[in-house]
Design an enzyme around this catalytic site. Structure first.
Site, PDB file in Angstrom:
ATOM      1  N   HIS A  11       0.875  -1.218  -0.104  1.00  0.00           N
ATOM      2  CA  HIS A  11       0.008   0.050   0.034  1.00  0.00           C
ATOM      3  C   HIS A  11       0.941   1.247  -0.059  1.00  0.00           C
ATOM      4  CE1 HIS A  11       1.331   0.693   4.055  1.00  0.00           C
ATOM      5  NE2 HIS A  11       0.998  -0.577   4.352  1.00  0.00           N
ATOM      6  N   THR A  15       0.660   3.552  12.508  1.00  0.00           N
ATOM      7  CA  THR A  15      -0.036   2.405  13.099  1.00  0.00           C
ATOM      8  C   THR A  15      -0.045   2.507  14.658  1.00  0.00           C
ATOM      9  OG1 THR A  15       1.400   0.760  13.068  1.00  0.00           O
ATOM     10  CG2 THR A  15      -0.006   1.009  11.238  1.00  0.00           C
ATOM     11  N   ARG A  62      -6.192   1.023   4.164  1.00  0.00           N
ATOM     12  CA  ARG A  62      -5.070   1.483   3.157  1.00  0.00           C
ATOM     13  C   ARG A  62      -4.992   0.514   2.029  1.00  0.00           C
ATOM     14  NH1 ARG A  62      -3.084  -0.301   8.285  1.00  0.00           N
ATOM     15  NH2 ARG A  62      -1.588  -2.193   8.311  1.00  0.00           N
ATOM     16  N   ASP A  75       3.908  -4.533   3.457  1.00  0.00           N
ATOM     17  CA  ASP A  75       5.348  -4.945   3.443  1.00  0.00           C
ATOM     18  C   ASP A  75       5.727  -6.264   4.143  1.00  0.00           C
ATOM     19  OD1 ASP A  75       4.858  -4.115   6.049  1.00  0.00           O
ATOM     20  OD2 ASP A  75       6.380  -2.499   6.170  1.00  0.00           O
TER      21      ASP A  75
END
Length: 430
Positions: A46, A52, A120, A323
């Site tokens: 994303h 976060t 996201r 990721d």
């Protein structure tokens, strides 16, 4: 490869074969000695998102005033969406020049995008579609199942569990300490930038106040009945802070970390994030558990054996994830990259790993490449350059080996997958 898989692949090749009246592309057409690109399967992260972490966590790491983000925790920002669209405008032009996509409007069956359930990833998929085809002819799917999606998060979804003995063997105290030692200069610099940690942080790790988050020792944590793995202590906190500084650099046209970090200094400090992140997510036991489901879906999409025919017939398929997904898949495929401006194996926002299927006189071959926007493009979208791209080698000691027979790739990967971590494909998609 099974006989059924071969039959499915042959049928898909007929559907994907270039049409007789298709315009000539920059590469030669079938019948020549040149490879012809017939399919690309992408896994992308994303785009730029808000941190976060809770504000209380950030205040434990540093008492400095953290930026206020224009999005909720973990959500894609408007700037992040713009950067994703710019990326895919350029990527679409490249794929059209290669002849994979038609030069004009896309057909509905040409492209399929599947996003994880988070805001996201869903918003990144929509921004991708806007950049690739402003005529809104890109299919964007989100699976109609409860979160977490076991395709992207099989362990978190409790489809399977991590093997604690294998994880402990992969991520030993010696390796954690060696990593901290190798990153000592960067950790020291990050500690200085962050400044004193909160007294509660110091007390938690039995450190005398004032202390810095980077002073805390780090240990392996297996939690939630072996359904989550991470580190505790200074390394993961410093790793997350370094990533936040990259996100800040992508979100605003000013230096990150309270003005301390330009692109060069940021690129050096990002090693703390990349190396700490990959210690966990490229560990073989972690990658097999967390990555098998997604890699199986990618390879099924590539060879035409996916249970959903839309994945077999599309010329371009994009899985929009995280990721962690990219690190897991990179480890399972034994692929490594180095994009200028970033540390080795870094996974910047909106970057992507592509598996490309080529038709040649010798048969079907697969190449892989990694692409990302430069730090300069993230920092200033108004002066965006084309994505930076690296062709990847399938063999570490043979950099020129960028093509692998499809059959060989499928055979190599099969022994690395954890079949108990691969879900059945849901019948319903939204």
């Amino acid at each position: 490869m099974s006989f059924c898989r071969l039959i499915l692949l042959a049928a898909v090749l007929v559907l994907l074969a270039p049409q007789a009246d298709a315009p000539a592309a920059s590469q030669d057409r079938p019948g020549s000695d040149q490879p012809v690109l017939i399919k690309t399967v992408v896994l992308m992260r994303h785009g730029v998102r808000a941190p976060t972490q809770a504000p209380e966590t950030l205040q434990e790491w540093s008492g400095k005033p953290w930026p206020v983000w224009p999005a909720a925790r973990g959500e894609l920002t408007e700037r992040g969406a713009t950067l994703v669209s710019l990326f895919w405008q350029a990527e679409g032009a490249r794929l059209r020049a290669q002849g994979l996509l038609p030069p004009g409007p896309l057909n509905r069956s040409d492209v399929l995008v599947l996003a994880d359930l988070d805001q996201r990833t869903r918003s990144t998929a929509l921004a991708l579609a806007r950049g690739l085809a402003p005529d809104d002819n890109v299919r964007v799917r989100v699976r109609n199942i409860p979160a977490p999606d076991p395709l992207f998060h099989p362990v978190k979804a409790r489809l399977c569990a991590l093997n604690p003995a294998a994880v402990a063997a992969d991520i030993t105290p010696a390796r954690i300490n060696a990593l901290a030692g190798s990153l000592a200069p960067q950790l020291d610099e990050l500690g200085d930038i962050l400044g004193p940690a909160a007294p509660a942080w110091c007390a938690r790790y039995r450190l005398t106040a004032p202390c810095r988050v980077t002073d805390a020792p780090s240990n392996l944590l297996l939690t939630q009945e072996n359904h989550n793995v991470n580190l505790s202590g200074g390394l993961p906190a410093a790793s997350s802070a370094a990533e936040i500084f990259l996100l800040e650099y992508g979100q605003w046209n000013q230096n990150a970390a309270w003005g301390a970090l330009d692109a060069a200094r940021l690129g050096n400090l990002l090693r703390v994030h990349t190396d700490t992140f990959n210690l966990i997510n490229r560990a073989p036991s972690v990658a097999a558990a967390r990555g098998s489901a997604l890699l199986e879906a990618m390879l099924q999409s590539l060879d035409g054996s996916h249970p959903d025919q839309a994945f077999n017939t599309a010329r371009l398929i994009v899985f929009v994830g995280h990721d962690t997904n990219l690190a897991n898949i990179g480890a399972l495929l034994n692929l490594h990259w180095q994009i200028p401006g970033y540390p080795a194996d870094d996974i910047p926002p909106a970057s992507m790993l592509a598996l490309n299927l080529w038709q040649t006189p010798q048969g079907l071959f697969v190449s892989a490449d990694y692409a990302a926007q430069s730090p300069e493009t993230l920092h200033n979208p108004d002066q965006a350059g084309p994505p930076l791209r690296q062709a990847l080698s399938w063999t570490a000691d043979a950099p020129a080996q960028t093509l692998m027979p499809l059959r060989n790739l499928l055979t190599r990967v099969e022994s690395r997958l954890r079949r108990d971590c691969i879900p059945r494909w849901p019948e319903q998609n939204s």
